[in-house]
Scaffold this motif. Structure first.
Motif, PDB file in Angstrom:
ATOM      1  N   VAL A  38       0.827  -1.195   0.000  1.00 30.47           N
ATOM      2  CA  VAL A  38       0.000   0.000   0.000  1.00 30.47           C
ATOM      3  C   VAL A  38       0.871   1.258   0.000  1.00 30.47           C
ATOM      4  O   VAL A  38       0.646   2.201  -0.755  1.00 30.47           O
ATOM      5  N   SER A  39       1.935   1.234   0.833  1.00 27.21           N
ATOM      6  CA  SER A  39       2.799   2.400   0.928  1.00 27.21           C
ATOM      7  C   SER A  39       3.485   2.672  -0.399  1.00 27.21           C
ATOM      8  O   SER A  39       3.578   3.821  -0.837  1.00 27.21           O
ATOM      9  N   ASN A  40       3.978   1.609  -1.058  1.00 24.50           N
ATOM     10  CA  ASN A  40       4.657   1.806  -2.328  1.00 24.50           C
ATOM     11  C   ASN A  40       3.700   2.369  -3.377  1.00 24.50           C
ATOM     12  O   ASN A  40       4.036   3.272  -4.129  1.00 24.50           O
ATOM     13  N   MET A  41       2.487   1.790  -3.394  1.00 23.09           N
ATOM     14  CA  MET A  41       1.510   2.255  -4.368  1.00 23.09           C
ATOM     15  C   MET A  41       1.174   3.729  -4.119  1.00 23.09           C
ATOM     16  O   MET A  41       1.124   4.539  -5.040  1.00 23.09           O
ATOM     17  N   LEU A  42       0.977   4.061  -2.828  1.00 25.78           N
ATOM     18  CA  LEU A  42       0.593   5.421  -2.510  1.00 25.78           C
ATOM     19  C   LEU A  42       1.755   6.391  -2.618  1.00 25.78           C
ATOM     20  O   LEU A  42       1.597   7.527  -3.038  1.00 25.78           O
ATOM     21  N   GLU A  43       2.950   5.912  -2.254  1.00 26.04           N
ATOM     22  CA  GLU A  43       4.114   6.779  -2.331  1.00 26.04           C
ATOM     23  C   GLU A  43       4.383   7.181  -3.772  1.00 26.04           C
ATOM     24  O   GLU A  43       4.733   8.327  -4.061  1.00 26.04           O
ATOM     25  N   ASP A  44       4.205   6.234  -4.696  1.00 23.80           N
ATOM     26  CA  ASP A  44       4.410   6.548  -6.104  1.00 23.80           C
ATOM     27  C   ASP A  44       3.439   7.633  -6.565  1.00 23.80           C
ATOM     28  O   ASP A  44       3.764   8.451  -7.423  1.00 23.80           O
ATOM     29  N   GLU A  45       2.219   7.616  -5.975  1.00 21.35           N
ATOM     30  CA  GLU A  45       1.201   8.577  -6.387  1.00 21.35           C
ATOM     31  C   GLU A  45       1.124   9.765  -5.426  1.00 21.35           C
ATOM     32  O   GLU A  45       0.271  10.629  -5.571  1.00 21.35           O
ATOM     33  N   LYS A  46       2.006   9.787  -4.414  1.00 20.18           N
ATOM     34  CA  LYS A  46       2.052  10.871  -3.428  1.00 20.18           C
ATOM     35  C   LYS A  46       0.699  11.050  -2.747  1.00 20.18           C
ATOM     36  O   LYS A  46       0.128  12.144  -2.750  1.00 20.18           O
ATOM     37  N   LYS A  47       0.198   9.983  -2.148  1.00 23.49           N
ATOM     38  CA  LYS A  47      -1.135  10.015  -1.579  1.00 23.49           C
ATOM     39  C   LYS A  47      -1.185   9.704  -0.082  1.00 23.49           C
ATOM     40  O   LYS A  47      -2.222   9.343   0.425  1.00 23.49           O
ATOM     41  N   LEU A  48      -0.060   9.798   0.604  1.00 21.98           N
ATOM     42  CA  LEU A  48      -0.044   9.528   2.038  1.00 21.98           C
ATOM     43  C   LEU A  48       0.019  10.832   2.824  1.00 21.98           C
ATOM     44  O   LEU A  48       0.761  11.743   2.466  1.00 21.98           O
ATOM     45  N   LEU A  49      -0.769  10.908   3.878  1.00 21.67           N
ATOM     46  CA  LEU A  49      -0.755  12.073   4.743  1.00 21.67           C
ATOM     47  C   LEU A  49      -0.766  11.590   6.193  1.00 21.67           C
ATOM     48  O   LEU A  49      -1.780  11.125   6.698  1.00 21.67           O
ATOM     49  N   GLU A  50       0.402  11.667   6.835  1.00 23.00           N
ATOM     50  CA  GLU A  50       0.536  11.196   8.217  1.00 23.00           C
ATOM     51  C   GLU A  50       0.059  12.291   9.169  1.00 23.00           C
ATOM     52  O   GLU A  50       0.465  13.447   9.060  1.00 23.00           O
ATOM     53  N   ILE A  51      -0.787  11.919  10.116  1.00 19.45           N
ATOM     54  CA  ILE A  51      -1.308  12.893  11.063  1.00 19.45           C
ATOM     55  C   ILE A  51      -1.323  12.335  12.477  1.00 19.45           C
ATOM     56  O   ILE A  51      -1.329  11.114  12.690  1.00 19.45           O
ATOM     57  N   VAL A  52      -1.329  13.229  13.446  1.00 18.74           N
ATOM     58  CA  VAL A  52      -1.598  12.912  14.837  1.00 18.74           C
ATOM     59  C   VAL A  52      -2.788  13.763  15.262  1.00 18.74           C
ATOM     60  O   VAL A  52      -2.817  14.973  14.998  1.00 18.74           O
ATOM     61  N   ASP A  53      -3.776  13.146  15.872  1.00 19.54           N
ATOM     62  CA  ASP A  53      -4.971  13.858  16.330  1.00 19.54           C
ATOM     63  C   ASP A  53      -4.922  14.051  17.846  1.00 19.54           C
ATOM     64  O   ASP A  53      -4.579  13.120  18.590  1.00 19.54           O
ATOM     65  N   MET A  54      -5.274  15.246  18.288  1.00 15.80           N
ATOM     66  CA  MET A  54      -5.392  15.559  19.703  1.00 15.80           C
ATOM     67  C   MET A  54      -6.666  16.380  19.899  1.00 15.80           C
ATOM     68  O   MET A  54      -7.341  16.746  18.927  1.00 15.80           O
ATOM     69  N   HIS A  55      -6.979  16.669  21.140  1.00 15.17           N
ATOM     70  CA  HIS A  55      -8.023  17.652  21.414  1.00 15.17           C
ATOM     71  C   HIS A  55      -7.623  18.461  22.634  1.00 15.17           C
ATOM     72  O   HIS A  55      -6.919  17.978  23.523  1.00 15.17           O
ATOM     73  N   THR A  56      -8.047  19.711  22.647  1.00 20.51           N
ATOM     74  CA  THR A  56      -7.843  20.596  23.791  1.00 20.51           C
ATOM     75  C   THR A  56      -9.210  21.113  24.204  1.00 20.51           C
ATOM     76  O   THR A  56      -9.859  21.834  23.433  1.00 20.51           O
ATOM     77  N   ALA A  57      -9.661  20.713  25.375  1.00 22.27           N
ATOM     78  CA  ALA A  57     -11.002  21.094  25.857  1.00 22.27           C
ATOM     79  C   ALA A  57     -12.070  20.762  24.828  1.00 22.27           C
ATOM     80  O   ALA A  57     -13.036  21.507  24.642  1.00 22.27           O
ATOM     81  N   GLY A  58     -11.894  19.644  24.129  1.00 26.63           N
ATOM     82  CA  GLY A  58     -12.889  19.177  23.172  1.00 26.63           C
ATOM     83  C   GLY A  58     -12.711  19.676  21.755  1.00 26.63           C
ATOM     84  O   GLY A  58     -13.327  19.146  20.828  1.00 26.63           O
ATOM     85  N   GLU A  59     -11.886  20.688  21.548  1.00 24.68           N
ATOM     86  CA  GLU A  59     -11.678  21.222  20.197  1.00 24.68           C
ATOM     87  C   GLU A  59     -10.582  20.407  19.504  1.00 24.68           C
ATOM     88  O   GLU A  59      -9.492  20.204  20.048  1.00 24.68           O
ATOM     89  N   PRO A  60     -10.854  19.905  18.289  1.00 21.98           N
ATOM     90  CA  PRO A  60      -9.887  19.033  17.623  1.00 21.98           C
ATOM     91  C   PRO A  60      -8.602  19.756  17.220  1.00 21.98           C
ATOM     92  O   PRO A  60      -8.616  20.953  16.910  1.00 21.98           O
ATOM     93  N   VAL A  61      -7.511  18.992  17.243  1.00 20.37           N
ATOM     94  CA  VAL A  61      -6.213  19.477  16.774  1.00 20.37           C
ATOM     95  C   VAL A  61      -5.631  18.381  15.886  1.00 20.37           C
ATOM     96  O   VAL A  61      -5.187  17.344  16.383  1.00 20.37           O
ATOM     97  N   ARG A  62      -5.647  18.595  14.599  1.00 18.11           N
ATOM     98  CA  ARG A  62      -5.064  17.638  13.652  1.00 18.11           C
ATOM     99  C   ARG A  62      -3.683  18.161  13.254  1.00 18.11           C
ATOM    100  O   ARG A  62      -3.560  19.210  12.617  1.00 18.11           O
ATOM    101  N   ILE A  63      -2.648  17.421  13.646  1.00 17.87           N
ATOM    102  CA  ILE A  63      -1.271  17.885  13.475  1.00 17.87           C
ATOM    103  C   ILE A  63      -0.650  17.222  12.251  1.00 17.87           C
ATOM    104  O   ILE A  63      -0.618  15.991  12.145  1.00 17.87           O
TER     105      ILE A  63
END
Length: 376
Positions: A38-63
């Protein structure tokens, strides 16, 4: 001399353990093969987006860590402009549906342009970009500290579009809240007037805490705080902000990229209190409701209260937003019409994932249902 039965039992146990290890190893190898495919297929097409999700007092933080991108720029505003021109699809993909939602919020971590800063932050949301974000700054206080980013002790300097803020972690080993010293807050306009369907003369003030907010008590919208549904409040504030934006000109207070009314903060009636949480509701962007008390908005409220003689220095005031969870805010100094504040709160991890962007997906870069429905 070893007991034969014990030796046999040990042998059977080793065989079972060995078989178990082999099965686990095979499963692990199969998993990594699939992941590599999957990584090779997506890397060739530049389709990966790594994220870390958090929240502060319930408000989302997508890093999203984009420090590998060579964006350049003489300051972070210029860096943000380059990101917006070349990589806005990243914001759209991560913030909008189907991967995000109407109230999603996030941050792009970039290289700082100042040698005195440890990291740069481009704040993003469903409808665009913002100049400052307190709840994200609190989350980054934990995220960057956990990754060993501070250069000395428990603190580091974060470069934001509105200016640098200093962030530190409290408690032994950084296990307490994040605290940040915000850019100076100030009141820029008082007793301005806008209109809504419930009040043709809604009076408000405009205060700055890294972004510009219209601040008004609930009675100015013809409602009692907490007695209307959230969607009713969103609708009324949308009307109000549209009118307020048309009624004021902030160009004399800041440069063009920053001089706009970012949102509105609807407060309870009455002055600031030190013995209980001060509730308010923050509307920002193009109709988002902040679940948290809004860190930059807390600075704006403290600046307004200080000017009215309703706040004292070095007193910790509590503020609660839509989630009911609180931030602390205190005035630590004053220079002319500006106040220096520290804002504190807690952030939590909620996930880590790889967003998949398939080339053939017609919604690969996100969409807003309200816009697509309007085209039917």
């Amino acid at each position: 001399m070893r007991n034969p039965s014990t030796s046999a039992a040990h042998g059977r146990r080793r065989a079972v353990l060995s078989a178990s290890k082999i099965r686990k190893t095979k499963l692990l190898i199969a998993y990594w093969i699939q992941l590599m495919d999957v990584s090779n297929m997506l890397e060739d097409e530049k389709k990966l987006l790594e994220i870390v999700d958090m929240h502060t007092a319930g408000e989302p933080v997508r890093i999203i860590d984009a420090r590998h991108l060579d964006l350049g720029g003489r300051n972070l505003l210029a860096t943000r402009s380059r990101f917006q021109e070349r990589f806005d699809y990243i914001r759209r993909s991560a913030m909008m549906e189907p991967r995000g939602h109407a109230d999603m919020y996030g941050v792009i971590l970039v290289r700082p342009t100042s040698p005195n800063s440890d990291a740069g932050a481009i704040f993003i949301h469903n409808s665009g970009y913002s100049s400052m974000c307190g709840h994200v700054t609190i989350a980054l206080g934990r995220y960057l500290f956990d990754r060993g980013r501070p250069l000395s002790g428990n603190s580091f300097r974060l470069e934001c579009p509105c200016g640098d803020v200093v962030v530190r972690r409290e408690g032994a080993g950084g296990e307490g809240p994040s605290v940040f010293r915000n850019v100076p807050g100030r009141v820029v306009l008082e007793k301005m007037v806008a209109s809504t369907s419930r009040n043709s003369r809604a009076e408000f003030d405009v205060a700055y805490g890294g972004a510009y907010y219209a601040v008004l008590p609930a009675r100015e919208l013809g409602v009692r705080f907490g007695h209307e549904s959230l969607e009713t409040m969103r609708s009324l504030l949308t009307e109000f902000v549209a009118s307020a934006r048309a009624a004021i000109d902030l160009s004399r207070f800041d440069e063009p990229q920053l001089a706009h009314l970012y949102g509105a903060i609807l407060t309870e009636d009455g002055p600031l209190r030190s013995d209980a949480a001060n509730r308010h509701l923050c509307w920002f962007g193009e109709g988002q409701i902040d679940r948290s008390p809004t860190g930059s908005g807390v600075t704006a409220r403290l600046a307004l209260a200080m000017k009215r003689g309703q706040a004292a220095a070095q007193v910790l005031y509590s503020f609660a937003g839509a989630s009911g969870l609180e931030f602390g805010g205190r005035i630590i100094g004053q220079a002319g019409d500006e106040v220096l504040t520290e804002i504190e709160g807690l952030a939590y991890y909620t996930g880590r994932q790889t967003l998949v962007l398939e080339r053939d997906d017609p919604l690969v870069h996100g969409f807003r249902p309200s816009e697509s429905f309007a085209k039917f």
